[in-house]
Scaffold this motif. Structure first.
Motif, short mmCIF file in Angstrom:
data_model
loop_
_atom_site.label_atom_id
_atom_site.label_comp_id
_atom_site.label_asym_id
_atom_site.label_seq_id
_atom_site.Cartn_x
_atom_site.Cartn_y
_atom_site.Cartn_z
N PHE A 43 0.27 -3.98 15.82
CA PHE A 43 -0.05 -3.08 14.90
C PHE A 43 -1.18 -2.67 15.06
O PHE A 43 -0.77 -1.69 14.28
CB PHE A 43 0.61 -4.16 14.06
N LEU A 44 -2.04 -3.29 14.90
CA LEU A 44 -3.18 -2.75 14.52
C LEU A 44 -3.91 -1.83 15.60
O LEU A 44 -4.13 -0.28 15.30
CB LEU A 44 -4.74 -3.79 14.84
N ARG B 157 -1.07 0.29 16.67
CA ARG B 157 -1.17 1.01 16.73
C ARG B 157 -1.47 2.01 15.32
O ARG B 157 -1.22 3.27 14.84
CB ARG B 157 0.66 1.41 16.69
N ARG B 158 -1.88 1.26 13.59
CA ARG B 158 -1.90 2.04 12.51
C ARG B 158 -3.54 2.41 12.61
O ARG B 158 -4.23 3.25 12.16
CB ARG B 158 -1.91 0.28 11.36
N ASP C 131 -13.37 2.17 8.15
CA ASP C 131 -11.58 1.89 8.13
C ASP C 131 -11.66 0.35 7.14
O ASP C 131 -10.26 -0.41 6.85
CB ASP C 131 -10.74 1.33 9.58
N LEU D 222 -4.75 -4.97 4.05
CA LEU D 222 -3.59 -5.10 4.26
C LEU D 222 -3.04 -6.68 3.79
O LEU D 222 -3.12 -7.46 4.07
CB LEU D 222 -3.75 -5.63 6.47
#
Length: 93
Positions: free
Chosen positions: A21-22, A24-25, A59, A66
């Motif tokens: 997930f991380l 891709r995010r 970021d 999140l």
């Protein structure tokens, strides 16, 4: 959630899912390594490149927002101090 993650295989699957997930995010993070500590709901992000560390710090606000069951992110680099990004609770509807 922590009790469920005490099992070795479940912890591996959870860590793999969070890592994907991380990645891709936040694709600019590159080749950072992730480790999850279920006792503290903390993800450790190890960067080999200081430029990747800087990108993660940029970021920080998005990371803090999140809602993925992680309370804290700790960004590690061997030549710099650790950076801790604490989750900020979202607004309740």
């Amino acid at each position: 959630m922590t009790n469920y993650l005490q099992g070795g295989r479940a912890l591996i699957y959870f860590t793999q899912a969070i890592s994907e997930f991380l990645s891709r995010r936040f694709p600019k993070w590159g080749d950072c390594k992730f480790r999850f500590d279920p006792q503290t709901n903390t993800i450790y992000v190890k960067c080999q490149n200081y430029c990747r560390r800087a990108v993660i710090i940029e970021d920080a606000q998005a990371i803090a927002e999140l809602d993925i069951g992680v309370e804290k992110f700790v960004v590690l680099h061997p030549d710099y101090p650790d950076v801790i990004i604490q989750r900020t609770p979202g607004e309740l509807l």
